[in-house]
Design a protein around this motif. Structure first.
Motif: not given
Length: 134
Positions: A38, A52, A54, A63-64, A91-93, A120-121, A123, A127
């Motif tokens: 991170n 992202d 996803r 999202h970021i 990134y994704d989950d 992302y979970e 992060w 956001i």
């Protein structure tokens, strides 16, 4: 040898071959991008293209900050939207799709690829969420 023995041998060969294939793919994906914690991700994200991978619904849910949404399923068609002269932060989950996207981009000539290590979970930075419709 009876038929069941032959079937069992064929099944085991298939399972072993599949396992070897998955192992090779795992290392190919890992070598396609560098994993960032991170803090490392946050430190240089202003100089990078944040993507992202996803789906749109997940992206809209949160999202970021500063990320754009190019779902993995559309990456092959939309890779041209990304610049090759700037780092790409994916990134994704859970990072599985990020590494697949990195491998796909690597094949298309992108080299400066990074993946958010814990996805992302985990992060803990800023956001953005799409405002709910009232």
């Amino acid at each position: 040898m009876d038929n069941w023995t032959i079937v069992t041998i064929i099944l085991w060969i298939g399972i072993i071959a599949w396992g070897i294939w998955e192992l090779i793919q795992y290392f190919r994906r890992k070598n396609a991008a560098t994993a960032l914690e991170n803090d490392e991700f946050k430190q240089n994200m202003r100089k990078a293209q944040i993507v992202d991978v996803r789906g749109k619904d997940d992206f809209d849910a949160g999202h970021i900050l500063g990320a754009r949404n190019i779902p993995y399923m559309q990456m092959k068609q939309r890779a041209g939207e990304l610049r090759k002269d700037q780092p790409i932060y994916l990134y994704d989950d859970k990072k599985t799709m990020s590494y697949r996207a990195a491998l796909l981009l690597k094949k298309q000539g992108y080299n400066d690829l990074y993946v958010l290590k814990d996805g992302y979970e985990k992060w803990d930075g800023k956001i953005k969420r799409k405002k709910p419709i009232n």
